[in-house]
Design an enzyme around this catalytic site. Structure first.
Site, short mmCIF file in Angstrom:
data_model
loop_
_atom_site.label_atom_id
_atom_site.label_comp_id
_atom_site.label_asym_id
_atom_site.label_seq_id
_atom_site.Cartn_x
_atom_site.Cartn_y
_atom_site.Cartn_z
N HIS A 87 0.94 -1.20 0.14
CA HIS A 87 -0.05 0.42 0.23
C HIS A 87 1.33 0.88 0.25
O HIS A 87 0.52 1.60 -0.09
CB HIS A 87 -0.85 -0.13 1.07
CG HIS A 87 -1.76 0.63 0.89
ND1 HIS A 87 -2.63 0.90 2.73
CD2 HIS A 87 -1.91 2.10 0.69
CE1 HIS A 87 -3.67 2.68 2.14
NE2 HIS A 87 -3.27 3.31 1.24
N GLU A 145 0.61 7.90 -3.11
CA GLU A 145 1.96 7.81 -1.57
C GLU A 145 3.06 8.42 -1.57
O GLU A 145 3.42 8.55 -0.65
CB GLU A 145 2.13 6.54 -2.46
CG GLU A 145 0.65 5.30 -1.93
CD GLU A 145 0.15 5.37 -0.64
OE1 GLU A 145 1.18 5.43 0.06
OE2 GLU A 145 -1.16 5.71 -0.65
N HIS A 149 3.00 10.73 1.48
CA HIS A 149 4.23 10.03 1.88
C HIS A 149 5.82 9.65 2.16
O HIS A 149 6.72 10.26 2.67
CB HIS A 149 3.50 8.66 1.89
CG HIS A 149 1.88 8.01 2.90
ND1 HIS A 149 1.91 8.53 4.33
CD2 HIS A 149 1.16 7.79 2.55
CE1 HIS A 149 0.44 8.22 4.54
NE2 HIS A 149 0.16 7.97 3.00
P1 5GP Z 1 -7.47 4.55 6.78
O1 5GP Z 1 -8.58 5.78 7.41
O2 5GP Z 1 -8.31 4.13 6.03
O3 5GP Z 1 -7.40 3.59 7.85
O4 5GP Z 1 -6.86 5.21 6.41
C1 5GP Z 1 -6.46 6.28 5.23
C2 5GP Z 1 -5.27 7.16 4.32
O5 5GP Z 1 -4.53 7.41 6.43
C3 5GP Z 1 -4.40 6.11 4.91
O6 5GP Z 1 -4.02 4.93 3.09
C4 5GP Z 1 -3.52 6.37 4.92
O7 5GP Z 1 -2.53 7.26 3.75
C5 5GP Z 1 -3.18 7.49 6.52
N1 5GP Z 1 -2.85 6.56 7.41
C6 5GP Z 1 -3.51 5.81 8.30
N2 5GP Z 1 -3.34 5.04 9.13
C7 5GP Z 1 -1.51 5.37 8.51
C8 5GP Z 1 -0.43 5.26 9.66
O8 5GP Z 1 -0.61 4.51 10.89
N3 5GP Z 1 0.41 5.99 9.02
C9 5GP Z 1 0.74 6.64 7.64
N4 5GP Z 1 1.90 7.44 8.31
N5 5GP Z 1 -0.84 7.16 7.27
C10 5GP Z 1 -1.63 6.82 8.11
P1 5GP Z 2 -3.97 6.70 1.23
O1 5GP Z 2 -5.79 5.87 1.78
O2 5GP Z 2 -3.24 5.10 1.15
O3 5GP Z 2 -4.39 7.69 1.47
O4 5GP Z 2 -5.33 6.44 -0.19
C1 5GP Z 2 -5.60 5.39 -0.84
C2 5GP Z 2 -5.90 6.24 -2.04
O5 5GP Z 2 -5.62 5.51 -3.17
C3 5GP Z 2 -7.62 6.41 -1.27
O6 5GP Z 2 -8.01 7.85 -2.28
C4 5GP Z 2 -7.85 4.79 -3.02
O7 5GP Z 2 -9.23 5.40 -3.52
C5 5GP Z 2 -6.87 5.35 -3.95
N1 5GP Z 2 -6.27 3.99 -4.22
C6 5GP Z 2 -5.85 3.26 -5.51
N2 5GP Z 2 -5.44 2.13 -5.08
C7 5GP Z 2 -5.95 1.47 -4.07
C8 5GP Z 2 -5.76 0.76 -3.50
O8 5GP Z 2 -4.49 -0.46 -4.02
N3 5GP Z 2 -5.63 0.52 -2.13
C9 5GP Z 2 -5.93 1.54 -1.58
N4 5GP Z 2 -5.94 1.59 -0.19
N5 5GP Z 2 -6.05 3.12 -1.59
C10 5GP Z 2 -6.12 2.68 -3.13
#
Ligand code: 5GP
Ligand code: 5GP
Length: 281
Positions: A87, A145, A149
């Site tokens: 991811h 990403e 990040h």
């Molecule tokens: P979710 O709400 O789906 O857990 O996370 C959404 C997004 O928030 C992730 O794809 C990632 O970009 C960021 N995120 C969630 N948990 C973490 C974490 O523990 N560390 C970091 N650096 N980003 C996170």
């Molecule tokens: P994060 O949760 O890393 O901040 O963001 C993920 C973003 O990338 C979301 O907007 C999601 O729709 C898109 N995305 C595209 N491909 C993927 C994938 O393989 N996994 C996840 N978690 N998000 C993806």
């Protein structure tokens, strides 16, 4: 009077700086954001404390597939990934928060052109969704990403090419899928496995506690954590005691599944999967 207006002007400037800082950091988790004032008086995010290698399990993620497009690896049929895929490599703070969108360096796919084969195989997008970039536009999963990040990892991982290369190398070195398969935790649509057993298998292999994220009782993500020199360490919320670990993995029940990839549409009874052009979503 002049002194008073100078004071008002400087408070207004400070307020503006703070508003700008909060806008820039809108993506960052709100607790404990590490804002520092840089040498030119501009706010910047404090350097991170450790790395979190976030892996996703396609067998679970692909159950949600509603749309297919050429970039969505869930739509590769029998070539869809059967291993944990990447991811992102996320820089984190020890208090559970994280920096995001640290510099204005935007993503350029040309910089990683020599890495495309392994990236498509091991860091594919599992969705057709176009995530937002740090400055509002829509882009690729890799672009998201890197900008969110990767720019914050730069003090350790350097430029875009090195961010992706380093992430691939760490991923290959710490092969979670292999560790779990060798411990008997193989993909299955009928078995449920003890969460503690899965955590112990990884602790035994890497001497550090991972974090698991589940959806409807199935593993959706597995996070491995590393010091800045890439030696394994416990993830925040993880602990060496397995009862604490179970508590910290609160999105997972005590028995969890590791679903095998099912052909698209299976389990998606209410909706058919349809093919869409890349830029529709
Ligand atoms: P979710 O709400 O789906 O857990 O996370 C959404 C997004 O928030 C992730 O794809 C990632 O970009 C960021 N995120 C969630 N948990 C973490 C974490 O523990 N560390 C970091 N650096 N980003 C996170
Ligand atoms: P994060 O949760 O890393 O901040 O963001 C993920 C973003 O990338 C979301 O907007 C999601 O729709 C898109 N995305 C595209 N491909 C993927 C994938 O393989 N996994 C996840 N978690 N998000 C993806």
């Amino acid at each position: 009077m002049a002194v008073l207006s100078a004071k008002l002007a400087s408070s207004a400037a400070l307020a503006l700086i703070l508003v700008a800082a909060s806008l820039c950091l809108i993506e960052a988790k709100q607790s404990g954001i590490g804002i520092e004032i840089g040498s030119r008086g501009r706010p910047r995010q404090r350097e991170f404390d450790y790395f979190n290698l976030a892996l996703q399990w396609p067998g679970t993620y692909c159950q949600r597939t509603r749309y297919c497009c050429p970039n969505n690896a869930c739509c590769r049929g029998s070539n869809s990934p059967a291993v944990f895929t990447i991811h992102g490599l996320w820089p984190d703070y020890n208090d559970g928060s994280w920096p995001a969108c640290c510099t204005k360096k935007s993503f350029d796919e040309k910089e990683i052109s020599t890495l495309l084969d392994p990236l498509e195989k091991y860091w594919p997008s599992l969705s057709c969704g176009k995530p937002s970039s740090c400055r509002g536009g829509k882009g690729s999963f890799w672009g998201h990403e890197w900008e969110k990040h990767g720019t914050c990892s730069a003090p350790v991982t350097g430029d875009e090419y090195n961010y992706f290369l380093t992430t691939l190398n760490v991923y290959f070195k710490y092969n979670v899928t292999k560790v779990l398969n060798e411990a008997g935790y193989v993909p299955s649509n009928t078995e449920k496995y003890p969460l503690g057993g899965i955590v112990s298998a990884i602790q035994n292999a890497f001497h550090a506690t991972p974090k698991l994220v589940c959806r409807n009782g199935a593993v959706e993500e597995l996070h491995l954590c590393f010091y800045k020199d890439f030696k394994p360490r416990d993830c925040v919320g993880g602990s060496s005691s397995s009862s604490d670990m179970l508590f910290s993995s609160s999105s997972c029940p005590n028995y969890i599944s590791l679903p095998a990839y099912a052909s698209l549409g299976a389990g998606n009874v209410e909706s058919e999967v349809s093919w869409v052009p890349e830029d529709v979503l």
